[in-house]
Design an enzyme around this catalytic site. Structure first.
Site, short mmCIF file in Angstrom:
data_model
loop_
_atom_site.label_atom_id
_atom_site.label_comp_id
_atom_site.label_asym_id
_atom_site.label_seq_id
_atom_site.Cartn_x
_atom_site.Cartn_y
_atom_site.Cartn_z
CB SER A 1 11.69 7.27 0.75
OG SER A 1 10.59 6.39 0.76
CD GLU B 1 -2.98 0.87 0.07
OE1 GLU B 1 -2.98 1.71 -0.87
OE2 GLU B 1 -3.74 -0.10 0.10
CD GLU C 1 2.68 8.55 0.53
OE1 GLU C 1 3.73 8.30 -0.09
OE2 GLU C 1 1.64 8.99 -0.03
CB SER D 1 6.34 7.91 4.41
OG SER D 1 5.73 7.03 3.48
CG HIS E 1 7.53 8.64 0.22
ND1 HIS E 1 8.63 8.32 0.99
CD2 HIS E 1 7.06 9.82 0.71
CE1 HIS E 1 8.81 9.26 1.91
NE2 HIS E 1 7.88 10.18 1.75
CB CYS F 1 3.26 4.17 2.71
SG CYS F 1 5.00 3.68 2.84
#
Length: 387
Positions: free
Chosen positions: A284, A21, A24, A84, A299, A98
């Site tokens: 990132s 996933e 964020e 993140s 990201h 995230c």
């Protein structure tokens, strides 16, 4: 040794089962002195910045993350975390995470830490895009209703919103506003000066995605989708994989990925503070802009079945349109969502009416505009798809 087809099938099955996933969850918490003084009276090195890396490591651990990199800037402290980013100003904290992180679990600790040094919340915002894999989330992030219930235990007067179509790309927002906008003589104080941009991008171009991935026969196939028109999809994908490997179009270091992707040139009035290229894939970065007053962060999740890249900044400028165009040209996604947060006295708001950006090669699928309070701030969401 297993065949390339077998290795590819094993990886794809694992990837589909473990889809990451990328979108964020985000919190911004703004603080003011409990005594009623203006936040401008807080020295730039004081306030929430009095808490050092050890404290923030404990906070990040609560959401199941770790701090990877830390660099103090003139106006804020910059943390790159395993899920993140975290930015700590003297009068505010901005944190994005995230995956399946438990971001809201950190809220009580930060509120208490602020109270311990004489600060209280003046503004709170929680926001996120709709999840690709909502069933993988854990309490209190199993649904937006659950998140709202959790947040209203802390901020009973907070209000939830949903922007965009519920059947496709949409954005959730929870706001608690305690800003004192009147001065002692009853006139309106100029306190709403912030602005922010989010760009959420899906299905980024495979030639861009491979810059953030190792040239590995197990991980490499994940940046290519099967061709729906080719009857021999596996053969088509293998040919793409071999072509990419032979081109050696991969990056060995995070600095190379930042340079070759064009990320390092996205913000002319700023620079990259630090960046990280994950193993076996992902990227990132955090940066500063606007003479050190603003942050920007990117990201990237490169695998095709959950391909995603995000860009965020609080950089002050008269319009975000050129910046959005540069970001989209860098990643070339098949669809994207932009969210612009514009305070009444911000640089954008004082420059004219809020309008959607025009993007070559993209069609705007919808626009949602929400005015909060007495136009104290506006949020504009736009969804785009490739033509």
């Amino acid at each position: 040794m297993p065949s390339t087809n077998t290795m590819m099938e094993k990886y794809e099955l694992a990837a589909l089962d473990e889809g990451f996933e990328g979108a964020e969850k985000k919190m911004e918490i703004d603080f003011v002195p409990i005594t009623g003084e203006d936040p401008e009276t807080i020295p730039v090195e004081a306030g929430m910045r009095t808490y050092r890396r050890e404290f923030w490591s404990d906070v990040v651990a609560l959401l199941n993350g770790t701090i990877l990199l830390y660099d103090p800037q003139e106006r804020f402290d910059c943390y790159l975390i395993s899920e993140s980013s975290l930015f700590v100003y003297n009068d505010r904290v901005v944190i994005l995470t995230c995956g399946t992180t438990l971001l809201l679990k950190t809220l009580p600790v930060m509120i208490k830490a602020a109270k311990d040094i004489g600060l209280e919340v003046s503004w709170f915002q929680y926001s996120r895009k709709n999840f690709l894999f909502p069933e993988k989330q854990h309490f209190p992030h199993t649904s937006f209703d659950c998140e709202v219930d959790y947040l209203q235990e802390v901020f009973p007067q907070g209000r939830p919103f949903v922007m965009g179509p519920m059947t496709s790309d949409h954005w959730y927002l929870f706001v608690a506003d305690f800003i004192r906008r009147e001065s002692v003589n009853g006139n309106r104080k100029i306190v709403d000066k912030d602005q922010m941009l989010n760009v959420y991008m899906y299905d980024i171009d495979a030639s861009v995605a491979q810059l953030f991935m190792r040239a590995d026969s197990l991980i490499l196939p994940s940046i290519f989708r099967n061709s729906e028109e080719d009857g021999d999809a596996d053969k088509d994908k293998l040919e793409k994989v071999e072509e990419a490997k032979n081109a050696q179009d991969f990056c060995a270091t995070t600095e190379e990925a930042t340079e070759r992707s064009g990320i390092g040139k996205l913000m002319p009035d700023g620079g990259v503070v630090h960046s990280h290229l994950f193993e076996p894939c992902g990227y990132s970065m955090n940066g500063q802009a606007g003479n050190g007053a603003a942050y920007w962060t990117i990201h990237i999740t490169p695998e095709a079945h959950c391909s995603y890249a995000s860009f965020e900044t609080n950089y002050a400028c008269p319009s975000y349109h050129e910046l959005i165009q540069r970001v989209v040209a860098t990643f070339r996604p098949k669809r994207l969502t932009t969210v612009e947060h514009i305070d009444q006295d911000s640089c954008i708001s004082t420059s004219g009416p809020v309008a959607p950006v025009e993007l070559d090669g993209y069609r705007m699928q919808g626009r949602t505009l929400n005015e909060f309070g007495c136009k104290d701030y506006v949020v504009q969401l736009c969804n785009f798809e490739c033509r």
